[in-house]
Design a protein around this motif. Sequence first.
Motif, PDB file in Angstrom:
ATOM      1  N   ALA A 110      30.631  35.314  37.209  1.00  0.00           N
ATOM      2  CA  ALA A 110      31.757  35.764  36.393  1.00  0.00           C
ATOM      3  C   ALA A 110      31.666  37.280  36.320  1.00  0.00           C
ATOM      4  O   ALA A 110      30.620  37.827  35.966  1.00  0.00           O
ATOM      5  N   LEU A 111      32.759  37.964  36.680  1.00  0.00           N
ATOM      6  CA  LEU A 111      32.686  39.421  36.725  1.00  0.00           C
ATOM      7  C   LEU A 111      33.966  40.077  36.232  1.00  0.00           C
ATOM      8  O   LEU A 111      35.027  39.466  36.193  1.00  0.00           O
ATOM      9  N   THR A 112      33.837  41.332  35.847  1.00  0.00           N
ATOM     10  CA  THR A 112      34.975  42.171  35.496  1.00  0.00           C
ATOM     11  C   THR A 112      35.334  43.034  36.699  1.00  0.00           C
ATOM     12  O   THR A 112      34.443  43.458  37.446  1.00  0.00           O
ATOM     13  N   ALA A 113      36.613  43.289  36.880  1.00  0.00           N
ATOM     14  CA  ALA A 113      37.065  44.102  38.013  1.00  0.00           C
ATOM     15  C   ALA A 113      37.832  45.312  37.504  1.00  0.00           C
ATOM     16  O   ALA A 113      39.025  45.462  37.744  1.00  0.00           O
ATOM     17  N   ASP A 117      38.920  47.688  43.854  1.00  0.00           N
ATOM     18  CA  ASP A 117      38.560  47.983  45.245  1.00  0.00           C
ATOM     19  C   ASP A 117      37.054  47.849  45.470  1.00  0.00           C
ATOM     20  O   ASP A 117      36.614  47.458  46.560  1.00  0.00           O
ATOM     21  N   ALA A 118      36.280  48.178  44.450  1.00  0.00           N
ATOM     22  CA  ALA A 118      34.827  48.123  44.586  1.00  0.00           C
ATOM     23  C   ALA A 118      34.309  46.689  44.611  1.00  0.00           C
ATOM     24  O   ALA A 118      33.190  46.435  45.075  1.00  0.00           O
ATOM     25  N   MET A 119      35.100  45.742  44.119  1.00  0.00           N
ATOM     26  CA  MET A 119      34.674  44.355  44.048  1.00  0.00           C
ATOM     27  C   MET A 119      35.108  43.522  45.251  1.00  0.00           C
ATOM     28  O   MET A 119      34.633  42.408  45.447  1.00  0.00           O
ATOM     29  N   PHE A 136      37.250  38.089  34.471  1.00  0.00           N
ATOM     30  CA  PHE A 136      37.605  38.136  33.057  1.00  0.00           C
ATOM     31  C   PHE A 136      37.681  39.588  32.608  1.00  0.00           C
ATOM     32  O   PHE A 136      37.104  40.475  33.226  1.00  0.00           O
ATOM     33  N   ASN A 137      38.444  39.830  31.571  1.00  0.00           N
ATOM     34  CA  ASN A 137      38.530  41.111  30.872  1.00  0.00           C
ATOM     35  C   ASN A 137      39.280  42.197  31.624  1.00  0.00           C
ATOM     36  O   ASN A 137      40.161  42.832  31.068  1.00  0.00           O
TER      37      ASN A 137
END
Length: 334
Positions: A110-113, A117-119, A136-137
């Motif tokens: 689970a990650l924030t973006a 572009d970096a993700m 999320f977020n």
Amino acid sequence: MRRHHRSAALTTAVLAGALLAAGCSSGSGGKQSETGGTDAAAGKATTPRMTVALVTHAAPGDTFWDLIRKGAQAAAAKDNVKLVYSSDPVAGNQANLVQNAIDQKVDGIALTAAKPDAMKAVVAKAKAAGIPVVGFNSGLDNWRELGMLEYFGQDENIAGQAFGERLNQQGAEHAVCVIQEQGQVALEARCAGLKKGFKGTTENLYVNGTDMPSVKSTLTAKLQKDSTIDQVVTLGAPIAMTAVQSVEDAGSKAEVATFDLNKDLVGAIQSGDIQFAVDQQPYLQGYLAVDALWLYRTNGNFSGGGTAPVLTGPAFVTKDNVDSVAEFAKKGTR
């Protein structure tokens, strides 16, 4: 005339999303990883133990992320999940943390973006490794193109528009929107939405959110220079509390309203120092992100059909309803 720091709160908006049970934990920020999910929870799952990595762009010391983690830890405790948390506000470093999770062969990420572009590359690598990824977020406009399974958060542009409309009702004419991290998509979207919904003049002020003395001096100087500013809009609770001090130091008549909550900010709404806050319910975001990965792994479920986000806000907290929120804020979950 609007009264300084004592404007009457208007009718509250319906809270977006269900309120969930409180969890316990603490700490935020840093590049290190650590485990969580030891809180007691009713109805703990008997499914096989799985590992979920929660990777955010949190800056050290930002208490907002404590709420995210508490929700995630509550879900992890319930779902028999080992939760591994890591964070870095630098986009490239955050991507490296996601790569670390892939290398560790976790069962879900689970990650924030905040910087989509970096993700892009690491999300693709996770998918290639068979690891489901939910967002999320931050990254509502980009999660589908990044290839994430689901997204949990607030439509920041819509929330900004609603914020602006509320300022119209309160008679504001000149707002400064304080952005604590330039280029962060969620923060930029909030101020863009504010400009769209607000009938008065809106201008952005960029500050370094990791340096509160600098935030205070920059905003104080802005207010001293331009006495027509009658509204300060901040995008985080710590910034809002600092803005109250800046208004006083500058001898300004501006009011302060904000996005996001913490315990201190709840008290400031109760006292009238801050008009209102838009709550995106970060506890709910963390909880749903972890629970979603458990549901997908154990039963193949995913929300929104892969096309629609699950919205957790905006929920307006004003002097009219703040007392009902305060009991949860004391527990550190709102």
